[in-house]
Design a protein around this motif. Sequence first.
Motif, PDB file in Angstrom:
ATOM      1  N   TRP A 567       0.884  -1.229  -0.073  1.00 41.00           N
ATOM      2  CA  TRP A 567      -0.099  -0.380  -0.130  1.00 41.00           C
ATOM      3  C   TRP A 567       0.597   0.886   0.249  1.00 41.00           C
ATOM      4  CZ3 TRP A 567      -0.918   4.131   3.492  1.00 41.00           C
ATOM      5  CH2 TRP A 567      -1.356   4.941   3.686  1.00 41.00           C
ATOM      6  N   LYS A 568       0.331   2.262  -1.135  1.00 45.38           N
ATOM      7  CA  LYS A 568       1.183   4.462  -0.515  1.00 45.38           C
ATOM      8  C   LYS A 568       0.304   4.874  -0.934  1.00 45.38           C
ATOM      9  CE  LYS A 568       4.313   1.859  -3.984  1.00 45.38           C
ATOM     10  NZ  LYS A 568       4.913   2.369  -5.875  1.00 45.38           N
ATOM     11  N   GLU A 569       0.552   5.479   0.660  1.00 45.48           N
ATOM     12  CA  GLU A 569      -0.562   6.660   1.086  1.00 45.48           C
ATOM     13  C   GLU A 569      -0.445   7.454  -0.417  1.00 45.48           C
ATOM     14  OE1 GLU A 569      -0.562   9.715   3.945  1.00 45.48           O
ATOM     15  OE2 GLU A 569       0.814   8.082   3.885  1.00 45.48           O
ATOM     16  N   SER A 570       0.516   7.420  -1.220  1.00 42.23           N
ATOM     17  CA  SER A 570       0.512   8.925  -1.896  1.00 42.23           C
ATOM     18  C   SER A 570      -0.292   8.349  -3.700  1.00 42.23           C
ATOM     19  CB  SER A 570       1.850   9.005  -3.015  1.00 42.23           C
ATOM     20  OG  SER A 570       2.177   7.426  -3.409  1.00 42.23           O
ATOM     21  N   GLU A 571      -0.881   7.238  -3.402  1.00 37.75           N
ATOM     22  CA  GLU A 571      -2.202   6.706  -4.791  1.00 37.75           C
ATOM     23  C   GLU A 571      -2.919   6.988  -3.939  1.00 37.75           C
ATOM     24  OE1 GLU A 571      -0.008   2.734  -6.375  1.00 37.75           O
ATOM     25  OE2 GLU A 571       1.306   4.019  -6.874  1.00 37.75           O
ATOM     26  N   ASP A 572      -3.148   6.402  -2.705  1.00 39.20           N
ATOM     27  CA  ASP A 572      -5.056   6.104  -1.823  1.00 39.20           C
ATOM     28  C   ASP A 572      -5.141   7.568  -1.093  1.00 39.20           C
ATOM     29  OD1 ASP A 572      -6.588   5.458  -0.942  1.00 39.20           O
ATOM     30  OD2 ASP A 572      -6.140   3.659   0.292  1.00 39.20           O
ATOM     31  N   ARG A 573      -5.683   8.843  -2.057  1.00 39.54           N
ATOM     32  CA  ARG A 573      -5.296   9.949  -1.066  1.00 39.54           C
ATOM     33  C   ARG A 573      -6.613   9.882   0.322  1.00 39.54           C
ATOM     34  NH1 ARG A 573      -6.529  14.023  -5.434  1.00 39.54           N
ATOM     35  NH2 ARG A 573      -7.688  11.928  -6.520  1.00 39.54           N
ATOM     36  N   ASP A 574      -7.714   9.177  -0.461  1.00 38.08           N
ATOM     37  CA  ASP A 574      -9.422   9.051   0.835  1.00 38.08           C
ATOM     38  C   ASP A 574      -8.606   7.937   1.684  1.00 38.08           C
ATOM     39  OD1 ASP A 574      -9.579   6.737  -1.095  1.00 38.08           O
ATOM     40  OD2 ASP A 574     -11.056   7.548  -1.838  1.00 38.08           O
ATOM     41  N   MET A 575      -7.469   7.345   1.602  1.00 36.79           N
ATOM     42  CA  MET A 575      -7.325   6.445   2.601  1.00 36.79           C
ATOM     43  C   MET A 575      -8.467   4.558   2.723  1.00 36.79           C
ATOM     44  SD  MET A 575      -4.578   7.801   4.243  1.00 36.79           S
ATOM     45  CE  MET A 575      -4.315   7.147   5.692  1.00 36.79           C
ATOM     46  N   ASP A 576      -8.926   4.819   1.552  1.00 33.67           N
ATOM     47  CA  ASP A 576      -9.833   3.007   1.287  1.00 33.67           C
ATOM     48  C   ASP A 576      -9.535   2.172   0.682  1.00 33.67           C
ATOM     49  OD1 ASP A 576      -9.503   3.946  -1.186  1.00 33.67           O
ATOM     50  OD2 ASP A 576     -12.104   4.756  -1.217  1.00 33.67           O
ATOM     51  N   ASP A 577      -8.481   2.574   1.059  1.00 36.81           N
ATOM     52  CA  ASP A 577      -7.896   0.608   0.407  1.00 36.81           C
ATOM     53  C   ASP A 577      -8.164   0.921  -0.666  1.00 36.81           C
ATOM     54  OD1 ASP A 577      -6.018   0.610   3.088  1.00 36.81           O
ATOM     55  OD2 ASP A 577      -8.626  -0.864   3.658  1.00 36.81           O
ATOM     56  N   ILE A 578      -8.372   1.520  -1.095  1.00 34.56           N
ATOM     57  CA  ILE A 578      -8.672   1.313  -3.039  1.00 34.56           C
ATOM     58  C   ILE A 578      -7.585   2.366  -3.897  1.00 34.56           C
ATOM     59  CG2 ILE A 578      -9.736   1.265  -5.064  1.00 34.56           C
ATOM     60  CD1 ILE A 578     -11.714   0.553  -3.215  1.00 34.56           C
ATOM     61  N   PRO A 579      -6.515   1.508  -4.787  1.00 30.69           N
ATOM     62  CA  PRO A 579      -5.737   3.498  -5.611  1.00 30.69           C
ATOM     63  C   PRO A 579      -6.348   3.653  -6.422  1.00 30.69           C
ATOM     64  CG  PRO A 579      -4.869   0.697  -6.217  1.00 30.69           C
ATOM     65  CD  PRO A 579      -6.169   0.029  -5.508  1.00 30.69           C
ATOM     66  N   ASP A 580      -6.346   5.247  -5.990  1.00 29.09           N
ATOM     67  CA  ASP A 580      -7.348   6.392  -6.675  1.00 29.09           C
ATOM     68  C   ASP A 580      -7.715   6.564  -8.098  1.00 29.09           C
ATOM     69  OD1 ASP A 580      -7.614   7.984  -3.960  1.00 29.09           O
ATOM     70  OD2 ASP A 580      -5.813   8.986  -4.728  1.00 29.09           O
ATOM     71  N   ARG A 581      -6.544   6.123  -8.676  1.00 28.08           N
ATOM     72  CA  ARG A 581      -6.425   5.410  -9.753  1.00 28.08           C
ATOM     73  C   ARG A 581      -7.575   4.287 -10.848  1.00 28.08           C
ATOM     74  NH1 ARG A 581      -2.345   2.186  -8.797  1.00 28.08           N
ATOM     75  NH2 ARG A 581      -2.474   0.455  -9.903  1.00 28.08           N
ATOM     76  N   LEU A 582      -8.294   3.477  -9.673  1.00 31.19           N
ATOM     77  CA  LEU A 582      -8.797   2.873 -11.027  1.00 31.19           C
ATOM     78  C   LEU A 582     -10.351   2.818  -9.523  1.00 31.19           C
ATOM     79  CD1 LEU A 582      -6.881  -0.640  -9.598  1.00 31.19           C
ATOM     80  CD2 LEU A 582      -6.827   0.824 -11.141  1.00 31.19           C
ATOM     81  N   GLU A 583     -10.562   4.210  -9.018  1.00 32.15           N
ATOM     82  CA  GLU A 583     -12.871   3.804  -8.187  1.00 32.15           C
ATOM     83  C   GLU A 583     -12.863   4.956  -8.858  1.00 32.15           C
ATOM     84  OE1 GLU A 583     -12.413   5.179  -3.840  1.00 32.15           O
ATOM     85  OE2 GLU A 583     -10.513   5.518  -3.965  1.00 32.15           O
TER      86      GLU A 583
END
Length: 636
Positions: A567-583
């Motif tokens: 897991w990388k915090e920079s790729e999950d700004r909303d902290m929901d454990d799903i990469p932002d790019r996929l949401e």
Amino acid sequence: MLGAIALSLFCFAAFAQSPGDLEQKARQLEQQMQGTTDMNKLMDAYREAIQLMDEAGGKIGGTTGTQAMPIQPAATPEKEMERRREIINGQFRQAKSMMGSLPAGAEKPQIPEAFPLEGYIVVNGGEKEFFSNEVKTDLLYTIKESFVGNLVVLNTYDSTRGQFDREKGYRIESLSTKINVSGMMGKKCVRRSSYVPSSCTGWARFSRYEISKGERYPGFQSGVVSAESTENGQITITANAPTVTFLGDDGKTNLGMGCFNATWKLSRSEFEQFLTRGEMTLRKDIGRPMGPSPGCRPGSTMTLYLKVSKEPEECKDMRSVELIIVSPEDKSRHVFSDEYLLSEHSNKLTLELEAKTVPERYADSVEWTIPEIEGSNRTITPASTSSTPKGRKLTVVYKGLPEDNNEFGRKTVKATLKIDSCKIEKTREVQLFYPRDEKNNPEGKYPNWYYYWKQTPAARPFGQNVRIAYECEGIPSARCACGQRGVIGQYNPYYSGHKTINICNLKTNTWDPDTFYVKLPAVKRSIPSTLSGRGFLAYTYIDTFAVDVMHEFTHFNNFHTFWPQGWKESEDRDMDDIPDRLEEGMGFRPDMKQTYWREIDLGGDEEFLTLEATYDYRIGTFDEYDWARPGKNWPK
């Protein structure tokens, strides 16, 4: 008289379908045989009539829906097979009485005789398909189909010797009586990511199935098992599974069953040993090598059980003798004792057997066939060295819980009374259970429910194998959530071993310690009403365990799919454990930890996916594996 035999067979065959070739052929035979007394012609006609009957039988229950016989088919498969058997055996008895009239050296006629047959087939199998070295389709199932039938023995008469030959021909006809699909669990990838290397981002879960309707009786298939004698003296037995289609939860995906038949070749002597014993079990590996297309996965098997009853002629009128099983009652329930603190009473299950006979003098001659429980020591009182002890009353004690969950459940107790060459049999079903919350299983470390349920398909989420640990095993106590009431499972990628999930104590952490009752939000993105409404799904007993495993295994899959490098915090700004790019492509908002049900803390969008994964689970899927007391088969 023999002319009448042939004519009655013609009538049987003539109406095998709507007016056509068979009917015309049968009427021609009938006209030719009127008034004849030539035995050779009569036997030729008899053989042709038998052939017509076989051809007619092949047409029975076709897709046209026409009825096969002038006499109405019976209401059930069992009665229909009995009706066919009576027709065949009526002809056999009449023909047998006339065989002495055949001239010496006449061509040997074959006269069929039918005996009742029953059994079942079990397919333990599934389908598997790969794409780019990743699983694309993965499905497991168990299908059991019971059937009734007739074993048709072809007796060849030698007119020169004035007797039937020792060598016989054989065939089997059958009709299904029950089809059961259980342990179904699997998925198929229906959407992949656009990035390279791609991974599956959308799965259709197989949650329902359809069984093809039968050709003759609704819901039942004919021709479950068939057998034919071959020219080289072998008997070829073929078993065909029913046609089952598995349906995905997306409303579009379906998958046909790939494990569908098996064939065995037995020598004549092997087949006749089966006739002597009266029953036979055959098993075959029907799996195929793994490939890019779905197929019957390696390790899949088909098991065939056959039981035939050959009753001597002199026994058919033995109506004055009765055999009654007094104890145990049919479908009675019996549980291993949990009084493990008192060694003389610990881990014991007792069956009391009692039979009565009319006349009463036969009672002490009753023989019992008693189920074995592998891994449990069985003692019988009065003591006997026979595998089928005799007596009007017996006490059977099993000591020690078995290792295998399959040793519990439905078992059969059989009482047999033999008088000369005649035999009467009666059976009772007994159901064997273990105390759910005790730890008197062979390992003795975990509660019985955890020890036994872990062996069942309920522990294989979506058909996948997964290692299951109990409570905080492998996770530091400061990181383990099982200490919180209401938490029934946990997956921690940083402490759990590969493909390992943790199941908490369901007795202490569920809402009801007696039933393991839990409620989970009923959510699914493809069903908008579940997002706007606030519905819940309730589970108990082994269903709770199954959805718990599914839920935690989805956490495992999500983590390794979304975060192969961690897991990388920079790729999950909303902290929901799903990469932002996929949401966005998944229907979630990348700027919001929990897109749906915002007034209730579900734990975020990734947690939403794990709840969604259990939405299509069918309550009762694994009832047949739950032999805990209390449990699905012994509810509170």
